[in-house]
Scaffold this motif. Sequence first.
Motif, mmCIF file in Angstrom:
data_model
loop_
_atom_site.group_PDB
_atom_site.id
_atom_site.type_symbol
_atom_site.label_atom_id
_atom_site.label_comp_id
_atom_site.label_asym_id
_atom_site.label_seq_id
_atom_site.Cartn_x
_atom_site.Cartn_y
_atom_site.Cartn_z
ATOM 1 N N GLU A 1 0.828 -1.198 0.000
ATOM 2 C CA GLU A 1 0.000 0.000 0.000
ATOM 3 C C GLU A 1 0.867 1.254 0.000
ATOM 4 O O GLU A 1 0.591 2.224 -0.717
ATOM 5 C CB GLU A 1 -0.906 -0.007 1.230
ATOM 6 N N CYS B 1 0.799 4.198 -2.824
ATOM 7 C CA CYS B 1 0.467 5.569 -2.424
ATOM 8 C C CYS B 1 1.592 6.539 -2.758
ATOM 9 O O CYS B 1 1.349 7.667 -3.207
ATOM 10 C CB CYS B 1 0.166 5.601 -0.922
ATOM 11 N N ARG C 1 -3.734 10.204 4.547
ATOM 12 C CA ARG C 1 -3.780 8.751 4.556
ATOM 13 C C ARG C 1 -4.077 8.271 3.131
ATOM 14 O O ARG C 1 -4.206 9.061 2.204
ATOM 15 C CB ARG C 1 -4.864 8.238 5.504
ATOM 16 N N ALA C 2 -4.213 6.973 2.990
ATOM 17 C CA ALA C 2 -4.456 6.409 1.663
ATOM 18 C C ALA C 2 -5.719 6.970 1.043
ATOM 19 O O ALA C 2 -5.750 7.272 -0.168
ATOM 20 C CB ALA C 2 -4.516 4.892 1.742
ATOM 21 N N GLU C 3 -6.770 7.125 1.846
ATOM 22 C CA GLU C 3 -8.008 7.655 1.279
ATOM 23 C C GLU C 3 -7.866 9.111 0.842
ATOM 24 O O GLU C 3 -8.512 9.559 -0.114
ATOM 25 C CB GLU C 3 -9.167 7.508 2.275
ATOM 26 N N ASP C 4 -7.004 9.878 1.520
ATOM 27 C CA ASP C 4 -6.764 11.256 1.112
ATOM 28 C C ASP C 4 -6.029 11.298 -0.229
ATOM 29 O O ASP C 4 -6.331 12.132 -1.106
ATOM 30 C CB ASP C 4 -5.940 11.987 2.179
ATOM 31 N N ARG D 1 -6.049 8.944 -2.473
ATOM 32 C CA ARG D 1 -6.959 8.461 -3.507
ATOM 33 C C ARG D 1 -7.942 9.559 -3.933
ATOM 34 O O ARG D 1 -8.212 9.735 -5.130
ATOM 35 C CB ARG D 1 -7.714 7.248 -2.980
ATOM 36 N N ALA D 2 -8.456 10.296 -2.972
ATOM 37 C CA ALA D 2 -9.404 11.365 -3.290
ATOM 38 C C ALA D 2 -8.722 12.462 -4.113
ATOM 39 O O ALA D 2 -9.307 13.003 -5.070
ATOM 40 C CB ALA D 2 -9.985 11.940 -2.003
ATOM 41 N N SER E 1 -9.231 4.541 -10.704
ATOM 42 C CA SER E 1 -9.943 4.671 -9.422
ATOM 43 C C SER E 1 -9.501 3.604 -8.441
ATOM 44 O O SER E 1 -9.688 3.746 -7.232
ATOM 45 C CB SER E 1 -11.450 4.569 -9.652
ATOM 46 N N GLN E 2 -8.907 2.520 -8.959
ATOM 47 C CA GLN E 2 -8.417 1.468 -8.069
ATOM 48 C C GLN E 2 -6.900 1.511 -7.938
ATOM 49 O O GLN E 2 -6.277 0.576 -7.425
ATOM 50 C CB GLN E 2 -8.821 0.086 -8.597
ATOM 51 N N VAL F 1 -7.132 1.060 -0.539
ATOM 52 C CA VAL F 1 -7.368 1.542 0.814
ATOM 53 C C VAL F 1 -7.365 0.334 1.751
ATOM 54 O O VAL F 1 -8.166 -0.575 1.610
ATOM 55 C CB VAL F 1 -8.709 2.295 0.919
#
Length: 585
Positions: free
Chosen positions: A491, A495, A548-551, A553-554, A575-576, A580
Amino acid sequence: MFPGLPTASLTLTDLFSSPFHFSVPAFQRPYSWTTGEAGQLLEDILTAAGLAGRAGWEEPDYFLGTILLLDNADRGLPKEREREARLFEIIDGQQRLVTLAILLAVLRDLGTERWRWGARNRLDHLILADGLVSPLHSGKFRIELSARDQEFLENYIQVRGACTVVPPEDTLAEAEERLLAVRDYFMREVSSLNEADRRSLADYLCGQCHFVVVLTRDIDRAHRLFTVLNERGRALQRNDILKVEILKGVPQQGMEAANEKWETAAALLGPHFETLFSHIFTIYGREDAKIIAGVRRTIRDVGGAETFLNDVLAPLSKAYDTVLRASDVSLNIDPEVRRYLVYLGRLPEGDWAPAAILTLSQYADDPRRAAQLLKEIDRLVHLMRVLCLGTGKRIRRMSAVLQIIKSGSPIDPQQGPFAISRDEMRNIGYHLRSMYRRDAQICKQLLLRLNDELTRSATVLDPRDYSVEHVLPQRPGASSEWRRWFADAEEREACTDSLGNLVAVSQKQNDRARNQEFDRKQEIYRGSVNDPPVLPITRDVAEAATWRAEDIRAREAKLLGLMRDMWGIDVPGMSQAVPVRSVVA
């Protein structure tokens, strides 16, 4: 130029006949011309002789330049019908003289007539030195190099029939390799001529090609003159050659106006004037042409020298000036045109500049059409860089764009050279997953272009002032928060490489940020008194509550959305791109 020195204009036959015999002094470099220089010389002579398939370009004489010779005997220039052999050292002109000697040998060895009389025998007498040379010098050829190079020159070029001999596959010295390469190049090019044209070439070369020969008797002065000719002196610029080439086709009554147009364009572009010609050659499909040959072909295609000056040089020089000065607010141009020129101006101009120049010239009275074209050029040029296409592929694609501009065809981003294929779209997505590792410069250009889209303006930026910073560091410290926030190695790698993890900051800020924790990095991104203003492409990270990872990714999704909006592309699978996973708080 050479006050007080004996000077004369001599044909090649004059120079390669008694009493002249030449040697190369020890301080001279070995033979260094490649097939590039030798090919240009041959092409220019063929064109001047009317043997290059270009009717109307024949010239009564061809000037081969100035050569400087050392006359140790201090006897001045040879008198008419002087036969006593004299040795001259070549101070300047070795490369040209040796190359011409190779060409004479090739013409001789490709001949088919009997030896005793005719052109082959005449050429052989130019290559061979007079028998009278023997008491003065041990050599037997008109030109002699250093010992090893001379042996090779004799065995594979100067001796009758030697140009058809293949040397053994032993390791050759660099000078020998170049002599052989030029010989073989001449053999291929000259053998493509028929016998009559080869004889015409030999006649023109011997009787109508001239040197200015300058003699000096003092070795110290010879060294000084050599330095002037090769280092300190003002070399003949290609601009000078081009000017002579173009203006010689203008009638006398139009010469003053033509000269004024040339000088106006030269003053307008200054140091960029010569570069304009490479762009002109691309626009007219001459990008592979040598400088003089390209000018001649282009002048012929457009209808003559005056037409070239009026309809090509004048409007394209003005358009190129606009390209170069697009960021200058005092320049009165359409805002949308300015915007895309500023975006393009951050990229190396080799592939996109000809299309931009032609657009501005052809649609000077239609800024809407110009802006529409520049928008698509901007899109294509940036996407070709994200695709990491090589120079050749980019140039071929832009050549097709030039044809669309010339034709006035409708502009469709989904058709022709502007279209991005499904395979290219997949490759874009693949490259974006690790754009920085793939090409750091292209990654920076992409971030700055996305920054433009965030501001919706033509921000004047110099890419050299910025560098790419990884928010999540590439190599976080073993005890850092980063290791806790991104505990999974897979991950963390995904990232780190994500487009969403990258910002543009100054190099000094980049050096300070490196492996710092997130809160410290944010302070650095926001900058201090001496730092440049924070860019919009960086501001959202500087103001983020977490990273974080979601940040990541967004933010990646946001940047991809910008790419979709400005370039009409939908990158598959992105998108993948950043998984996360569970996060350690």
